[in-house]
Scaffold this motif. Structure first.
Motif, PDB file in Angstrom:
ATOM      1  N   PHE A 167       0.815  -1.044   0.002  1.00 57.42           N
ATOM      2  CA  PHE A 167       0.029   0.071  -0.119  1.00 57.42           C
ATOM      3  C   PHE A 167       0.841   1.387  -0.189  1.00 57.42           C
ATOM      4  O   PHE A 167       0.643   2.218  -0.659  1.00 57.42           O
ATOM      5  N   MET A 168       1.853   1.173   0.755  1.00 60.19           N
ATOM      6  CA  MET A 168       2.741   2.569   0.885  1.00 60.19           C
ATOM      7  C   MET A 168       3.824   2.698  -0.572  1.00 60.19           C
ATOM      8  O   MET A 168       3.733   3.669  -1.072  1.00 60.19           O
ATOM      9  N   TRP A 169       3.706   1.447  -1.186  1.00 58.24           N
ATOM     10  CA  TRP A 169       4.725   1.628  -2.303  1.00 58.24           C
ATOM     11  C   TRP A 169       3.694   2.518  -3.370  1.00 58.24           C
ATOM     12  O   TRP A 169       4.150   3.132  -3.908  1.00 58.24           O
ATOM     13  N   VAL A 170       2.488   1.976  -3.494  1.00 57.68           N
ATOM     14  CA  VAL A 170       1.677   2.655  -4.476  1.00 57.68           C
ATOM     15  C   VAL A 170       1.267   3.998  -3.955  1.00 57.68           C
ATOM     16  O   VAL A 170       1.228   4.939  -4.999  1.00 57.68           O
ATOM     17  N   ILE A 171       1.181   4.418  -2.780  1.00 61.46           N
ATOM     18  CA  ILE A 171       1.042   5.801  -2.248  1.00 61.46           C
ATOM     19  C   ILE A 171       2.360   6.445  -2.494  1.00 61.46           C
ATOM     20  O   ILE A 171       2.260   7.677  -3.196  1.00 61.46           O
ATOM     21  N   VAL A 172       3.361   5.919  -2.511  1.00 61.74           N
ATOM     22  CA  VAL A 172       4.607   6.646  -3.056  1.00 61.74           C
ATOM     23  C   VAL A 172       4.654   7.160  -4.434  1.00 61.74           C
ATOM     24  O   VAL A 172       5.159   8.040  -4.836  1.00 61.74           O
TER      25      VAL A 172
ATOM     26  N   SER B  25      12.112  16.577   0.630  1.00 57.54           N
ATOM     27  CA  SER B  25      11.205  17.452   1.856  1.00 57.54           C
ATOM     28  C   SER B  25       9.724  17.269   1.451  1.00 57.54           C
ATOM     29  O   SER B  25       9.058  17.076   2.473  1.00 57.54           O
ATOM     30  N   VAL B  26       9.496  17.186   0.242  1.00 58.81           N
ATOM     31  CA  VAL B  26       7.916  17.331  -0.290  1.00 58.81           C
ATOM     32  C   VAL B  26       7.569  15.866   0.335  1.00 58.81           C
ATOM     33  O   VAL B  26       6.513  15.867   0.897  1.00 58.81           O
ATOM     34  N   LEU B  27       7.939  14.906   0.044  1.00 57.74           N
ATOM     35  CA  LEU B  27       7.776  13.430   0.107  1.00 57.74           C
ATOM     36  C   LEU B  27       7.854  13.284   1.536  1.00 57.74           C
ATOM     37  O   LEU B  27       6.971  12.511   2.115  1.00 57.74           O
ATOM     38  N   SER B  28       8.803  13.743   2.191  1.00 63.71           N
ATOM     39  CA  SER B  28       9.014  13.333   3.921  1.00 63.71           C
ATOM     40  C   SER B  28       7.713  14.172   4.377  1.00 63.71           C
ATOM     41  O   SER B  28       7.228  13.695   5.576  1.00 63.71           O
ATOM     42  N   ILE B  29       7.438  15.392   4.183  1.00 58.70           N
ATOM     43  CA  ILE B  29       6.072  16.079   4.903  1.00 58.70           C
ATOM     44  C   ILE B  29       4.940  15.292   4.448  1.00 58.70           C
ATOM     45  O   ILE B  29       4.188  14.744   5.456  1.00 58.70           O
ATOM     46  N   LEU B  30       4.661  14.707   3.476  1.00 62.36           N
ATOM     47  CA  LEU B  30       3.487  14.092   2.893  1.00 62.36           C
ATOM     48  C   LEU B  30       3.686  12.754   3.504  1.00 62.36           C
ATOM     49  O   LEU B  30       2.338  12.250   3.963  1.00 62.36           O
ATOM     50  N   LEU B  31       4.622  11.924   3.445  1.00 63.66           N
ATOM     51  CA  LEU B  31       4.567  10.551   3.903  1.00 63.66           C
ATOM     52  C   LEU B  31       4.480  10.524   5.574  1.00 63.66           C
ATOM     53  O   LEU B  31       4.262   9.677   6.019  1.00 63.66           O
ATOM     54  N   THR B  32       5.111  11.683   6.064  1.00 59.10           N
ATOM     55  CA  THR B  32       4.922  11.521   7.602  1.00 59.10           C
ATOM     56  C   THR B  32       3.563  11.640   7.903  1.00 59.10           C
ATOM     57  O   THR B  32       3.086  10.944   8.963  1.00 59.10           O
ATOM     58  N   ILE B  33       2.659  12.248   7.297  1.00 59.97           N
ATOM     59  CA  ILE B  33       1.504  12.549   7.584  1.00 59.97           C
ATOM     60  C   ILE B  33       0.380  11.031   7.159  1.00 59.97           C
ATOM     61  O   ILE B  33      -0.041  10.557   7.793  1.00 59.97           O
ATOM     62  N   ILE B  34       0.791  10.837   5.708  1.00 63.10           N
ATOM     63  CA  ILE B  34      -0.047   9.785   5.281  1.00 63.10           C
ATOM     64  C   ILE B  34       0.469   8.260   5.811  1.00 63.10           C
ATOM     65  O   ILE B  34      -0.211   7.544   5.851  1.00 63.10           O
ATOM     66  N   GLY B  35       1.843   8.336   6.051  1.00 67.31           N
ATOM     67  CA  GLY B  35       2.204   6.868   6.389  1.00 67.31           C
ATOM     68  C   GLY B  35       1.588   6.496   7.911  1.00 67.31           C
ATOM     69  O   GLY B  35       1.464   5.439   8.159  1.00 67.31           O
ATOM     70  N   SER B  36       1.526   7.693   8.824  1.00 65.68           N
ATOM     71  CA  SER B  36       0.978   7.331   9.981  1.00 65.68           C
ATOM     72  C   SER B  36      -0.757   6.999   9.624  1.00 65.68           C
ATOM     73  O   SER B  36      -1.296   6.320  10.486  1.00 65.68           O
TER      74      SER B  36
END
Length: 117
Positions: free
Chosen positions: A54-59, A98-109
């Protein structure tokens, strides 16, 4: 115009590059985060493997639909016309991460906890 040989040259190479980098990222980042939150064990790693697809598709979606276009608009504002390949790649990489870190911090949780909070 000079064509850079160090970058993917066509869509097929771009897809292969994206697949390789995203698979490496998802398979290292997710287990490390889970391990730091819950402890490093085989059981935790196996639990993480269930979330990785699921995370791979989101990334992939975030890279293609959000980070790529956003960074593509921001880089020309900061990179000068005389800036070299290394400067442009460094800036592009820094902004993408930077963009992916911000987004994935939120979406990953959200994905990890199976709820939007």
């Amino acid at each position: 115009m000079y064509k850079e040989d160090r970058l993917p040259q066509n869509a097929k190479e771009g897809i292969v590059f994206l697949l390789i980098t995203s698979i490496i990222s998802v398979n290292t980042i997710a287990p490390i985060i889970m391990g730091m939150e819950r402890g490093f064990s085989k059981e935790i790693y196996l639990e993480t493997l269930k979330i990785i697809p699921f995370m791979w598709v989101i990334v992939i979606l975030l890279v293609k639909l959000v980070a790529g276009p956003l960074v593509g608009r921001i880089v020309p504002k900061f990179a000068g016309k005389t800036d070299g390949f290394n400067a442009r790649i460094l800036l592009t990489t820094l902004l993408n991460v930077s963009v992916l870190s911000i987004l994935l911090t939120i979406i990953g949780s959200w994905v990890g906890s199976k709820q939007i909070s």
